[in-house]
Design an enzyme around this catalytic site. Structure first.
Site, PDB file in Angstrom:
ATOM      1  N   SER A 387       0.816  -1.217   0.000  1.00 38.91           N
ATOM      2  CA  SER A 387       0.000   0.000   0.000  1.00 38.91           C
ATOM      3  C   SER A 387       0.845   1.261   0.000  1.00 38.91           C
ATOM      4  CB  SER A 387      -0.932  -0.011   1.213  1.00 38.91           C
ATOM      5  OG  SER A 387      -0.196   0.051   2.432  1.00 38.91           O
ATOM      6  N   ASP A 388       1.787   1.378   0.950  1.00 39.44           N
ATOM      7  CA  ASP A 388       2.530   2.640   1.046  1.00 39.44           C
ATOM      8  C   ASP A 388       3.554   2.784  -0.076  1.00 39.44           C
ATOM      9  OD1 ASP A 388       4.081   0.611   2.132  1.00 39.44           O
ATOM     10  OD2 ASP A 388       4.776   1.779   3.843  1.00 39.44           O
ATOM     11  N   CYS A 389       4.095   1.675  -0.572  1.00 36.59           N
ATOM     12  CA  CYS A 389       4.993   1.757  -1.732  1.00 36.59           C
ATOM     13  C   CYS A 389       4.228   2.282  -2.939  1.00 36.59           C
ATOM     14  CB  CYS A 389       5.579   0.383  -2.049  1.00 36.59           C
ATOM     15  SG  CYS A 389       6.546  -0.319  -0.711  1.00 36.59           S
ATOM     16  N   THR A 390       2.993   1.816  -3.096  1.00 38.38           N
ATOM     17  CA  THR A 390       2.157   2.297  -4.196  1.00 38.38           C
ATOM     18  C   THR A 390       1.855   3.779  -4.028  1.00 38.38           C
ATOM     19  OG1 THR A 390       1.187   0.107  -4.455  1.00 38.38           O
ATOM     20  CG2 THR A 390      -0.048   1.964  -5.373  1.00 38.38           C
ATOM     21  N   GLU A 392       3.603   6.080  -2.359  1.00 39.04           N
ATOM     22  CA  GLU A 392       4.793   6.915  -2.559  1.00 39.04           C
ATOM     23  C   GLU A 392       5.181   6.953  -4.040  1.00 39.04           C
ATOM     24  OE1 GLU A 392       5.903   8.867  -0.407  1.00 39.04           O
ATOM     25  OE2 GLU A 392       4.992   8.087   1.417  1.00 39.04           O
TER      26      GLU A 392
END
Length: 662
Positions: A387-390, A392
């Site tokens: 989720s957070d990689c997506t 960012e």
């Protein structure tokens, strides 16, 4: 010349030097990727798995693997959980076995001192459950001393609370091959080295040891989560179940587990979720003489890293997308005219990497949720987007998009798919999971069987993921005001409430993926401001005051990794480059009225730590997972200070100065 002008000139020089160094770290494909350093466990399991499967490791590769083990042995002869931890029985025992399998004689000082350390700390009988399991695989521990890992659980209805698919993906995909191998009581053929290890690691004859008495024996050095009554009852029930002759059910369970292992190997192209379950999958494939074995063995090298200094090792994760996204954001915030044309060329290539590494299709695997639209922590080979990689990656692409030729831009449909992916990871409480939404109830954490790790049984709602996703949705809404508007606005409002609800009484936030309060405040500040909170909001003011109260006398910030273990702020003896950069970024983002002087002092301290080539020194690890698994992200020390200097020289710092003067 004024002091402010002098400070600004020094910051510009430091920024440009740091940028020049960071640009040299860009890879051929356009990404940035620093090593994510963990510990020797991954090398040890790689070596043990190859021995079990009868695979010969080439002499030059053996030499490089041994170089790594020798490089990281502690002065007392043991090996630890991370670069700053004391030795563990788990890591020391596995490293000892690996060293012996790689050809180190028992009399060699490396082996002798490791044995002495083990003897002084309870010996291998005190190794945690996962260690007992690995020792049983190789034939130097009795299976009767391993608490049951029932493959039959995979036959339960999916709605059953204890079905393994309810677990966090790393945990369940490690538990899957463990259940298969435990259920089959797989043991490697007994060889001369097996017999030698039995004699070296036990003070009593191997055949006379009652391993069943040591199921729950765990060394104090390794114990983080004490087994509770519920888990003891679960283990006792599982042992009672195994007293019955249910051969047909067991075989059906083994077949079901193996089918899932095979599906995951095929779906991931042999890379697997991590080298931990990758090595275990390899043994299961070997047991079934599967045609996929060769590809799975070769693709374990996806996780490898090597250099002349430390030798050959394996990373628990790769960070292509993560490092690239933050690097783009850092460089994009450099005030106009200070970055130069080389940065523009590098960012164009980095944009291309992110554009081309998005996951574009869902995978036909039973346990997978929506993949389409996401980005992995690493690259598209991994096939496990986060989720957070997506979020960012989405922010980085949107920030640089105006500078790309229209024909080279990522499509609007792909950006919408990214938002759909992010929305699919929001939990009922408004927070966001990492790889998936939460699948299992929180009470399952009380069945944590690892003893060494915490918060590892079920997916959670992580502050950092929630903040990044909030920020990503806000940036998308700014670019596409009407697209998915009702869903985005509702998701953002829920995320804001989730973050605010979890703020500590002292104004801080506790993290899960970095060290710890300092990291969480940095990301929460980014997310909340992007989500619409004003600088005057009480939550941001309180967080800013918390940070100001923890600035060190030298101008820096330093949080010790033991904060992650204790759940309370622990000060590091020394200021740390990464945490100081996080604090500067946070204070400038939040616009804390008293921050101007603190930021000036912090920037001066950062510049004093910068080396002549623009690099910054490696210090304490700043990443973490499962509370005890500290990670050192090699490039954190480069792009976060660069970002802090860029923000200091930019509009938000000027606004803060105006606030102070007024």
């Amino acid at each position: 010349m004024s002091a402010e002008k002098t400070s600004r000139d020094a910051a510009i020089a430091g920024l440009q030097s740091g940028l020049s160094f960071l640009l040299t770290q860009q890879r051929d494909r356009g990404c940035w990727q620093g090593e994510v350093k963990w510990n020797t466990m991954l090398v040890s399991q790689y070596v043990i798995a190859h021995h079990i499967c009868g695979q010969i490791i080439a002499p030059e590769r053996k030499e490089q693997l041994l170089r790594y083990l020798r490089f990281h042995v502690l002065p007392d002869g043991g090996w630890g959980m991370h670069s700053e931890s004391p030795a563990y029985v788990f890591h020391t025992a596995l490293a000892y076995i690996a060293a012996r399998l790689l050809g180190v004689p028992a009399a060699d000082p490396l082996a002798r001192r490791a044995r002495e350390w083990l003897e002084a700390h309870g010996g291998v009988l005190a190794i945690p459950t996962w260690g007992k399991f690995w020792l049983a695989l190789i034939g130097i521990y009795g299976w009767e001393g391993v608490n049951p890992i029932l493959p039959e659980l995979w036959l339960l209805p999916r709605a059953f609370p204890l079905h393994p698919t309810r677990l966090y993906n790393h945990t369940r995909l490690i538990a899957l091959p463990m259940a298969y191998l435990y259920g089959a009581r797989f043991t490697a053929p007994i060889s001369e080295i097996t017999l030698a290890l039995r004699g070296e690691l036990y003070s009593s004859p191997f055949g006379k040891i009652d391993f069943s008495k040591h199921r729950d024996h765990v060394a104090a050095s390794d114990l983080f989560v004490q087994k509770n009554a519920l888990l003891r009852a679960f283990d006792a029930t599982a042992r009672f179940y195994e007293r019955f002759d249910l051969e047909e059910i067991r075989q059906s369970a083994l077949d079901a587990c193996y089918a899932r292992i095979l599906a995951e190997v095929r779906t991931s192209g042999g890379v697997s979720l991590s080298p931990v379950n990758g090595s275990l999958n390899l043994i299961a494939l070997w047991d079934r003489r599967a045609p996929e074995f060769a590809a799975a063995q070769a693709n374990l090298d996806y996780w490898s890293w090597s250099d002349a200094r430390e030798g050959l090792r394996f990373c628990g994760a790769h960070s292509h997308t993560w490092d690239t996204s933050f690097t783009i954001r850092a460089i994009e915030e450099i005030p106009q005219g200070l970055a130069g044309s080389a940065a523009q060329v590098s960012l164009t290539r980095a944009y291309g990497f992110l554009r081309d590494s998005q996951i574009l299709e869902d995978l036909p695997a039973e346990e997978r949720e929506r993949n389409r639209g996401g980005w992995c922590f690493s690259d598209e080979r991994h096939q496990w987007p986060v989720s957070d990689c997506t979020a960012e990656a989405l922010i980085a692409l949107l920030k640089f998009e105006p500078q790309m030729a229209p024909a080279e831009r990522i499509s609007d449909q792909s950006l919408v798919a990214a938002v759909e992916f992010i929305l699919s990871r929001q939990n009922r409480d408004g927070g966001f999971g990492s790889f998936e939404r939460r699948r299992g109830p929180r009470w399952l954490e009380s069945l944590n069987p690892t003893e060494m790790f915490g918060n590892c049984v079920v997916e959670g709602s992580y502050l950092e993921c929630t903040a990044s996703c909030l920020s990503g949705l806000a940036h998308f809404r700014q670019r596409f005001p009407e697209a998915l508007r009702p869903r985005i606005e509702r998701a953002m409002a829920r995320a804001v409430r989730s973050i605010l609800k979890r703020q500590c009484a002292d104004g801080s936030w506790e993290g899960s993926w970095g060290v710890n309060f300092t990291y969480a405040i940095f990301l929460c500040a980014e997310g909340l401001v992007a989500g619409g909170l004003s600088h005057a909001h009480p939550a941001l003011r309180r967080a800013g005051e918390w940070l100001l109260g923890r600035q060190k006398a030298d101008g820096g910030w330093g949080e010790h990794w033991s904060s992650c273990l204790r759940g309370e702020y622990c000060e590091h003896p020394n200021s740390q480059v990464i945490m100081t950069a996080w604090a500067v970024l946070s204070l400038l983002k939040m616009g804390t009225s008293r921050a101007a002087g603190a930021v000036e002092r912090a920037v001066s301290w950062l510049l004093s730590r910068q080396q002549l080539d623009g690099d910054f020194p490696s210090e304490s690890p700043a990443g973490v997972f499962f509370r005890t698994g500290l990670l050192h992200y090699e490039l954190y020390k480069n792009y976060f200070p660069l970002w802090a200097l860029a923000r200091y020289l930019g509009d938000e710092a000027m606004s803060l100065r105006r606030t102070k003067s007024s």
